[in-house]
Scaffold this active site. Sequence first.
Site, PDB file in Angstrom:
ATOM      1  N   GLU A  29       0.848  -1.200   0.000  1.00  0.00           N
ATOM      2  CA  GLU A  29       0.000   0.000   0.000  1.00  0.00           C
ATOM      3  C   GLU A  29       0.878   1.243   0.000  1.00  0.00           C
ATOM      4  OE1 GLU A  29      -2.530   1.531  -0.555  1.00  0.00           O
ATOM      5  OE2 GLU A  29      -3.910   1.774   1.127  1.00  0.00           O
ATOM      6  N   ASP A  30       0.369   2.350  -0.510  1.00  0.00           N
ATOM      7  CA  ASP A  30       1.160   3.578  -0.491  1.00  0.00           C
ATOM      8  C   ASP A  30       1.270   4.148   0.926  1.00  0.00           C
ATOM      9  OD1 ASP A  30      -1.547   4.346  -0.403  1.00  0.00           O
ATOM     10  OD2 ASP A  30      -1.407   5.815  -2.021  1.00  0.00           O
ATOM     11  N   PHE A  60      -0.079  16.044   4.606  1.00  0.00           N
ATOM     12  CA  PHE A  60      -0.631  15.439   3.406  1.00  0.00           C
ATOM     13  C   PHE A  60       0.459  15.409   2.351  1.00  0.00           C
ATOM     14  CE2 PHE A  60      -3.003  14.755  -0.428  1.00  0.00           C
ATOM     15  CZ  PHE A  60      -3.967  13.845  -0.011  1.00  0.00           C
ATOM     16  N   ASP A  69      -3.350   5.486   6.699  1.00  0.00           N
ATOM     17  CA  ASP A  69      -3.734   6.724   7.391  1.00  0.00           C
ATOM     18  C   ASP A  69      -4.687   6.383   8.542  1.00  0.00           C
ATOM     19  OD1 ASP A  69      -4.232   9.403   7.953  1.00  0.00           O
ATOM     20  OD2 ASP A  69      -5.484   9.754   6.201  1.00  0.00           O
ATOM     21  N   ARG A  90       1.039  11.940  -9.094  1.00  0.00           N
ATOM     22  CA  ARG A  90       1.457  10.540  -8.910  1.00  0.00           C
ATOM     23  C   ARG A  90       2.799  10.239  -9.570  1.00  0.00           C
ATOM     24  NH1 ARG A  90      -2.851   7.543  -6.745  1.00  0.00           N
ATOM     25  NH2 ARG A  90      -4.930   8.053  -7.481  1.00  0.00           N
TER      26      ARG A  90
HETATM   27  P1  IMP Z   1      -6.986   4.932   5.207  1.00  0.00           P
HETATM   28  O1  IMP Z   1      -8.120   3.979   4.976  1.00  0.00           O
HETATM   29  O2  IMP Z   1      -7.438   6.174   5.910  1.00  0.00           O
HETATM   30  O3  IMP Z   1      -5.813   4.302   5.905  1.00  0.00           O
HETATM   31  O4  IMP Z   1      -6.623   5.461   3.783  1.00  0.00           O
HETATM   32  C1  IMP Z   1      -5.493   5.203   3.103  1.00  0.00           C
HETATM   33  C2  IMP Z   1      -5.620   5.831   1.729  1.00  0.00           C
HETATM   34  O5  IMP Z   1      -5.890   7.237   1.835  1.00  0.00           O
HETATM   35  C3  IMP Z   1      -4.306   5.728   0.992  1.00  0.00           C
HETATM   36  O6  IMP Z   1      -4.251   4.578   0.207  1.00  0.00           O
HETATM   37  C4  IMP Z   1      -4.314   6.996   0.154  1.00  0.00           C
HETATM   38  O7  IMP Z   1      -4.946   6.752  -1.077  1.00  0.00           O
HETATM   39  C5  IMP Z   1      -5.116   7.987   0.951  1.00  0.00           C
HETATM   40  N1  IMP Z   1      -4.247   8.912   1.711  1.00  0.00           N
HETATM   41  C6  IMP Z   1      -4.128   9.027   3.046  1.00  0.00           C
HETATM   42  N2  IMP Z   1      -3.238   9.955   3.397  1.00  0.00           N
HETATM   43  C7  IMP Z   1      -2.758  10.451   2.240  1.00  0.00           C
HETATM   44  C8  IMP Z   1      -1.763  11.441   1.922  1.00  0.00           C
HETATM   45  O8  IMP Z   1      -1.116  12.064   2.783  1.00  0.00           O
HETATM   46  N3  IMP Z   1      -1.555  11.665   0.605  1.00  0.00           N
HETATM   47  C9  IMP Z   1      -2.208  11.010  -0.397  1.00  0.00           C
HETATM   48  N4  IMP Z   1      -3.129  10.070  -0.146  1.00  0.00           N
HETATM   49  C10 IMP Z   1      -3.406   9.793   1.158  1.00  0.00           C
HETATM   50 MG    MG Z   2      -5.250   7.894  -3.032  1.00  0.00          MG
END
Ligand code: IMP
Ligand code: MG
Length: 171
Positions: free
Chosen positions: A95-96, A148, A99, A161
């Site tokens: 995963e990238d 962010f 959060d 990206r």
């Molecule tokens: P989570 O379900 O809140 O953990 O969401 C994770 C997803 O939110 C990641 O796969 C990203 O696509 C997006 N995301 C969360 N924080 C960032 C950020 O700082 N930059 C870009 N995308 C983010």
């Molecule tokens: Mg995203």
Amino acid sequence: MGLEVVFSPEMIARRVQELGKEISRDYAGKELVAVCVLKGAFLFFADLVRAIDLNLEVDFVRLSSYANQKSRTGKVIFSKDMELPIEGKHLLLVEDIVDTGHSMAYLKKVLEARKAESVKICALIDKKERREVDVEVDYAGFVLEKGFIVGYGLDYAEKYRNLSGVFELKE
Ligand code: IMP
Ligand code: MG
């Protein structure tokens, strides 16, 4: 909006090699499927699998939770499923960024229910500040307290990206 370097391409490349070595050691002799979580992980995934010295398989999934916005609005949607059979396989979800943790908690639960032998998470960035669900990031490239970020696969409204480094997006 301005961009401030957080992780340079060189820092990322070095860290990806380290992760690759660690993963190669941990999964030696096991049937590994590396699962790319689209779209954000596409560059990290491409670099990481080449740093892993194992005869692995690759697959792709797509989840949606952010509707082109900076904060989460809805819940997780599974919009592209895996194609490989996973029963008895060791899955590494790539995963990238983790959060709130909702996306990875959801994906892990779904794949475990399909009788994967194990399901672990490798995230380029483990962002702690807004964590809402307790999900363990087994392999983290970098830990970030807050902010962010964009680049190296990560987007803001689908842009940035293609940057080679990771940048903080400042208003
Ligand atoms: P989570 O379900 O809140 O953990 O969401 C994770 C997803 O939110 C990641 O796969 C990203 O696509 C997006 N995301 C969360 N924080 C960032 C950020 O700082 N930059 C870009 N995308 C983010
Ligand atoms: Mg995203």
